[in-house]
Write a protein that holds these residues in place. Structure first.
Motif, PDB file in Angstrom:
ATOM      1  N   GLU A  27     -55.420 -26.854  33.103  1.00 51.51           N
ATOM      2  CA  GLU A  27     -55.056 -27.885  34.069  1.00 51.51           C
ATOM      3  C   GLU A  27     -56.264 -28.658  34.598  1.00 51.51           C
ATOM      4  N   PHE A  28     -57.390 -28.556  33.919  1.00 52.43           N
ATOM      5  CA  PHE A  28     -58.539 -29.391  34.280  1.00 52.43           C
ATOM      6  C   PHE A  28     -58.145 -30.870  34.168  1.00 52.43           C
ATOM      7  N   ASN A  29     -58.470 -31.661  35.191  1.00 53.88           N
ATOM      8  CA  ASN A  29     -58.055 -33.064  35.215  1.00 53.88           C
ATOM      9  C   ASN A  29     -59.059 -33.909  35.970  1.00 53.88           C
ATOM     10  N   PHE A  30     -58.984 -35.213  35.753  1.00 54.31           N
ATOM     11  CA  PHE A  30     -59.849 -36.154  36.466  1.00 54.31           C
ATOM     12  C   PHE A  30     -59.194 -37.534  36.449  1.00 54.31           C
ATOM     13  N   THR A  31     -59.615 -38.371  37.379  1.00 52.61           N
ATOM     14  CA  THR A  31     -59.140 -39.755  37.474  1.00 52.61           C
ATOM     15  C   THR A  31     -60.341 -40.673  37.288  1.00 52.61           C
ATOM     16  N   PRO A  32     -60.374 -41.486  36.243  1.00 49.46           N
ATOM     17  CA  PRO A  32     -61.582 -42.252  35.911  1.00 49.46           C
ATOM     18  C   PRO A  32     -61.881 -43.438  36.819  1.00 49.46           C
ATOM     19  N   TYR A  33     -60.940 -43.865  37.639  1.00 43.63           N
ATOM     20  CA  TYR A  33     -61.196 -45.038  38.482  1.00 43.63           C
ATOM     21  C   TYR A  33     -60.461 -44.884  39.821  1.00 43.63           C
ATOM     22  N   PRO A  34     -60.914 -45.565  40.852  1.00 46.13           N
ATOM     23  CA  PRO A  34     -60.315 -45.404  42.182  1.00 46.13           C
ATOM     24  C   PRO A  34     -58.938 -46.054  42.276  1.00 46.13           C
ATOM     25  N   SER A  35     -58.173 -45.591  43.245  1.00 44.80           N
ATOM     26  CA  SER A  35     -56.838 -46.152  43.467  1.00 44.80           C
ATOM     27  C   SER A  35     -56.874 -47.341  44.432  1.00 44.80           C
ATOM     28  N   ARG A  36     -57.950 -47.454  45.204  1.00 49.99           N
ATOM     29  CA  ARG A  36     -58.026 -48.568  46.157  1.00 49.99           C
ATOM     30  C   ARG A  36     -59.484 -48.926  46.436  1.00 49.99           C
ATOM     31  N   PHE A  37     -59.743 -50.234  46.449  1.00 49.74           N
ATOM     32  CA  PHE A  37     -61.044 -50.743  46.864  1.00 49.74           C
ATOM     33  C   PHE A  37     -60.827 -52.080  47.563  1.00 49.74           C
ATOM     34  N   SER A  38     -61.428 -52.226  48.706  1.00 47.77           N
ATOM     35  CA  SER A  38     -61.288 -53.489  49.439  1.00 47.77           C
ATOM     36  C   SER A  38     -62.649 -53.917  49.982  1.00 47.77           C
ATOM     37  N   PHE A  39     -62.818 -55.232  50.043  1.00 44.30           N
ATOM     38  CA  PHE A  39     -64.054 -55.827  50.555  1.00 44.30           C
ATOM     39  C   PHE A  39     -63.692 -57.073  51.350  1.00 44.30           C
ATOM     40  N   SER A  40     -64.285 -57.182  52.505  1.00 43.85           N
ATOM     41  CA  SER A  40     -64.045 -58.365  53.327  1.00 43.85           C
ATOM     42  C   SER A  40     -65.372 -58.830  53.928  1.00 43.85           C
ATOM     43  N   ARG A  53     -69.656 -57.647  57.067  1.00 46.23           N
ATOM     44  CA  ARG A  53     -69.160 -57.183  55.770  1.00 46.23           C
ATOM     45  C   ARG A  53     -68.531 -55.802  55.943  1.00 46.23           C
ATOM     46  N   LYS A  54     -67.361 -55.615  55.313  1.00 44.94           N
ATOM     47  CA  LYS A  54     -66.655 -54.341  55.402  1.00 44.94           C
ATOM     48  C   LYS A  54     -66.273 -53.864  53.995  1.00 44.94           C
ATOM     49  N   TYR A  55     -66.406 -52.554  53.779  1.00 46.66           N
ATOM     50  CA  TYR A  55     -66.090 -51.953  52.484  1.00 46.66           C
ATOM     51  C   TYR A  55     -65.157 -50.753  52.706  1.00 46.66           C
ATOM     52  N   ASP A  56     -64.263 -50.546  51.759  1.00 47.42           N
ATOM     53  CA  ASP A  56     -63.351 -49.402  51.848  1.00 47.42           C
ATOM     54  C   ASP A  56     -63.039 -48.919  50.431  1.00 47.42           C
ATOM     55  N   LEU A  57     -63.153 -47.609  50.222  1.00 47.67           N
ATOM     56  CA  LEU A  57     -62.928 -47.024  48.898  1.00 47.67           C
ATOM     57  C   LEU A  57     -62.100 -45.755  49.036  1.00 47.67           C
ATOM     58  N   LYS A  58     -61.058 -45.641  48.204  1.00 48.19           N
ATOM     59  CA  LYS A  58     -60.235 -44.433  48.149  1.00 48.19           C
ATOM     60  C   LYS A  58     -60.146 -44.014  46.682  1.00 48.19           C
ATOM     61  N   TRP A  59     -60.588 -42.784  46.407  1.00 50.43           N
ATOM     62  CA  TRP A  59     -60.662 -42.327  45.013  1.00 50.43           C
ATOM     63  C   TRP A  59     -60.261 -40.864  44.942  1.00 50.43           C
ATOM     64  N   ASP A  60     -59.142 -40.584  44.271  1.00 48.96           N
ATOM     65  CA  ASP A  60     -58.742 -39.207  43.998  1.00 48.96           C
ATOM     66  C   ASP A  60     -59.433 -38.791  42.700  1.00 48.96           C
ATOM     67  N   LEU A  61     -60.619 -38.217  42.819  1.00 46.24           N
ATOM     68  CA  LEU A  61     -61.414 -37.857  41.649  1.00 46.24           C
ATOM     69  C   LEU A  61     -60.669 -36.881  40.741  1.00 46.24           C
ATOM     70  N   ALA A  62     -59.861 -36.037  41.336  1.00 46.03           N
ATOM     71  CA  ALA A  62     -58.974 -35.117  40.618  1.00 46.03           C
ATOM     72  C   ALA A  62     -57.788 -34.854  41.521  1.00 46.03           C
ATOM     73  N   ARG A  63     -56.798 -34.106  41.031  1.00 45.69           N
ATOM     74  CA  ARG A  63     -55.618 -33.851  41.860  1.00 45.69           C
ATOM     75  C   ARG A  63     -55.958 -33.096  43.137  1.00 45.69           C
ATOM     76  N   GLY A  64     -56.980 -32.285  43.068  1.00 43.19           N
ATOM     77  CA  GLY A  64     -57.358 -31.520  44.253  1.00 43.19           C
ATOM     78  C   GLY A  64     -58.619 -32.007  44.929  1.00 43.19           C
ATOM     79  N   LEU A  65     -59.204 -33.109  44.446  1.00 43.01           N
ATOM     80  CA  LEU A  65     -60.455 -33.614  44.999  1.00 43.01           C
ATOM     81  C   LEU A  65     -60.282 -35.074  45.387  1.00 43.01           C
ATOM     82  N   LYS A  66     -60.346 -35.358  46.691  1.00 44.33           N
ATOM     83  CA  LYS A  66     -60.066 -36.699  47.203  1.00 44.33           C
ATOM     84  C   LYS A  66     -61.264 -37.218  48.005  1.00 44.33           C
ATOM     85  N   LEU A  67     -61.589 -38.478  47.758  1.00 45.95           N
ATOM     86  CA  LEU A  67     -62.744 -39.109  48.397  1.00 45.95           C
ATOM     87  C   LEU A  67     -62.293 -40.355  49.155  1.00 45.95           C
TER      88      LEU A  67
END
Length: 266
Positions: free
Chosen positions: A34-47, A82-96
């Protein structure tokens, strides 16, 4: 005032490269399978937002017999946020989660120099040079959160244990006051960290791994099930009564119709 916003939002695909591998079908290899990973973030915003205020006030000479040289009062402010926001589920159990805010000031020459004034080449060169450098940073704040669900329950021996950890960090930088003719007072930095561990133990699953405790659990469950069944049977029973005066004679049978639809009579 000018602003620009960009938002990237998607449902990121999780990849499990070993999911269909026949070599790791056994439960003991579940952690590897069940080793897994997500190669790209689910959300990125810049204002970004640029705000400039310019105000010029010149007092009028109200004295006819006196000539006063009154210089205009200039008030101007040029900021860049300037504002930055990043949400990235690197894996199912690892969230950034990461967010940052930066406030900068664009320095411009003092006095009546402005974009709409004549002979403003010096003003434009100075302002554009400052913009290319991102302005003079005045305030910077960032927040970083990382949550990890430890897959210890995927190991058969520890499938009764769940464990999660979280780490949080905040950082703030504020530029110190600048006083002309004096040394800089220095900048202010604030930093905080937090680390949490949460664990849950499922003792029922743990007991099922021990022979003696497993037998006790099975016996208890059977007793409990029997007790529930008896209670349900009792709940279906209803006591009714029938009363009537009658005369019975010796060696003469008599039929009594009570109409209660009961099976047992006491």
């Amino acid at each position: 005032n000018t602003s620009l916003n960009y938002v990237y939002n998607t449902r990121a695909k999780n990849i499990q490269p070993l999911k269909k591998s026949k070599s790791f079908k056994k439960p003991v290899y579940r952690l590897i399978r069940e080793f897994n990973f997500t190669p790209y973030p689910s959300r990125f915003s810049f204002s970004t937002s640029i705000d400039r205020n310019y105000q010029e006030i010149k007092l009028r000479n109200v004295y006819d017999d006196v000539e006063l040289l009154i210089q205009p009062t200039i008030s101007k402010d040029f900021t860049w946020d300037r504002k930055y926001d990043l949400k990235w589920d690197l894996a199912r159990g690892l969230k950034l989660d990461y967010s940052a805010t930066n406030t900068a000031r664009i320095d411009e020459p003092a006095g009546q120099q402005d974009l709409f004034k004549a002979n403003n080449e010096f003003w434009k060169d100075s302002v554009w040079s400052n913009i290319k450098l991102g302005g003079r940073n005045m305030n910077f704040m960032q927040k970083f959160d990382l949550t990890y669900t430890v897959p210890i329950n995927k190991i058969p021996l520890f499938n009764w244990v769940s464990l999660s950890t979280s780490y949080g960090n905040t950082y703030t930088w504020v530029r110190g006051e600048i006083v002309p003719g004096r040394e800089a007072l220095g900048n202010t930095i604030k930093n905080s960290n937090s680390f949490k561990i949460t664990s849950n133990l499922n003792l029922k699953t743990f007991y099922s791994k021990l022979g003696y405790l497993k037998n006790l659990e099975t016996k208890y469950n059977k007793t409990q099930s029997t007790g529930k069944k008896s209670t349900q049977d009792e709940s279906r029973t209803k006591i009714v009564k029938y009363e009537k005066r009658t005369v019975l004679k010796k060696d003469e049978p008599k039929t009594i119709m009570h109409g209660l639809n009961t099976e047992d009579i006491e």
